[in-house]
Design an enzyme around this catalytic site. Structure first.
Site, PDB file in Angstrom:
ATOM      1  N   ARG A  37      29.078 -65.651 -28.118  1.00  0.00           N
ATOM      2  CA  ARG A  37      28.020 -65.784 -26.936  1.00  0.00           C
ATOM      3  C   ARG A  37      27.014 -66.632 -27.243  1.00  0.00           C
ATOM      4  NH1 ARG A  37      24.182 -61.887 -24.183  1.00  0.00           N
ATOM      5  NH2 ARG A  37      24.139 -62.357 -21.844  1.00  0.00           N
ATOM      6  N   ILE A  63      22.789 -66.391 -17.698  1.00  0.00           N
ATOM      7  CA  ILE A  63      24.165 -65.642 -18.130  1.00  0.00           C
ATOM      8  C   ILE A  63      24.093 -64.415 -17.934  1.00  0.00           C
ATOM      9  CG2 ILE A  63      23.082 -65.476 -20.493  1.00  0.00           C
ATOM     10  CD1 ILE A  63      25.871 -66.302 -21.720  1.00  0.00           C
ATOM     11  N   SER A  64      24.945 -63.855 -17.139  1.00  0.00           N
ATOM     12  CA  SER A  64      25.287 -62.491 -16.794  1.00  0.00           C
ATOM     13  C   SER A  64      25.268 -61.652 -18.184  1.00  0.00           C
ATOM     14  CB  SER A  64      26.442 -62.262 -16.080  1.00  0.00           C
ATOM     15  OG  SER A  64      26.551 -63.076 -14.945  1.00  0.00           O
ATOM     16  N   GLN A  65      24.808 -60.378 -17.942  1.00  0.00           N
ATOM     17  CA  GLN A  65      24.817 -59.518 -18.839  1.00  0.00           C
ATOM     18  C   GLN A  65      26.415 -59.218 -19.249  1.00  0.00           C
ATOM     19  OE1 GLN A  65      22.892 -55.765 -17.269  1.00  0.00           O
ATOM     20  NE2 GLN A  65      23.700 -54.398 -18.901  1.00  0.00           N
TER      21      GLN A  65
END
Ligand code: SAH
Length: 212
Positions: A37, A63-65
């Site tokens: 990530r 960026i999503s959790q």
């Protein structure tokens, strides 16, 4: 930036945390353990990349959790033969998770900068998918229908084109609402009928229409 044992250790811890928060699909947890990530984020976030948190990316997006990524992916109940459409490629991290689950992935992004970044990063990491620069409200009629559709930006309403592009028996996971969103699971039970379930409250950047 490299990927090394330090990052792998942090990923294992993140996967454990997600398991504690209710993620039980082993394939999703394996993808979290595998995907670097930190490479999808600016290098200044390297030390935080494996916290269960959303972070800013280019073009004012996020960026999503990781929990949200894992939750939406698990909710899709992917089968190996599925054709999946993602709306909002963003950094490309969710796209990588879908690819790791072995499905055929199509993804649309409306911010050119993010389209270029995600295309090059996913290519560098050897992920195969079809990426398009465009408006997700329109879906991808030329590649439709899709078995599953995942939307990763908050939609004011469910885009009709996306409902049309779902196969009968297919499923869409979409956050709907302004400000904060309800995560909806929508199963297309016939050409005209849908079964809708609410899966909880989330907060996404807004899904924008072409002219906004
Ligand atoms: N899955 C991404 C989420 C990024 S945030 C990630 O975790 O990195 C949501 C993304 O949706 C943003 O990149 C935004 O530019 C994009 N987006 C917003 N409206 C869109 C639209 N109409 N069509 C396609 N993408 C859209």
């Amino acid at each position: 930036m490299e990927d090394g044992p330090k990052h792998q250790g942090r990923r294992r811890q993140l996967a454990e945390q997600l398991e504690g928060k209710g993620i039980h699909d082993e394939r999703v947890l394996d993808a979290i353990r595998k995907i670097p990530r930190h490479l999808f984020l600016d290098s200044s976030f390297e030390d935080f990349a494996y916290q269960d948190t959303a972070f800013p990316i280019a073009a004012g997006q996020t960026i999503s959790q990781p929990f949200t990524v894992a939750f939406q992916t698990q909710a899709l109940q992917l089968q190996p033969t599925d054709k999946v459409l993602e709306i909002g490629t963003g950094s490309g991290y969710q796209t990588a998770v879908l690819c790791e689950l072995g499905v055929k992935v199509f993804s649309i992004e409306r911010q050119h900068e993010l389209f270029l970044f995600s295309s090059s990063m996913l290519k560098k990491l050897n992920y195969n998918y079809v990426g398009k620069f465009g408006d997700g409200y329109q879906g991808l009629p030329t590649y439709a229908p899709f078995d599953k559709i995942i939307v990763t930006a908050g939609a004011k309403q469910v885009p009709p084109a996306l409902l049309r592009q779902l196969v009968v028996g297919g499923k869409m996971i979409i956050p709907v609402g302004v400000g904060s969103q309800k995560m909806l699971s929508i199963v297309k039970v016939s050409e005209k009928d849908y079964q809708v379930k609410k899966l909880g409250d989330f907060r996404f950047v807004p899904m924008l229409e072409e002219k906004e």
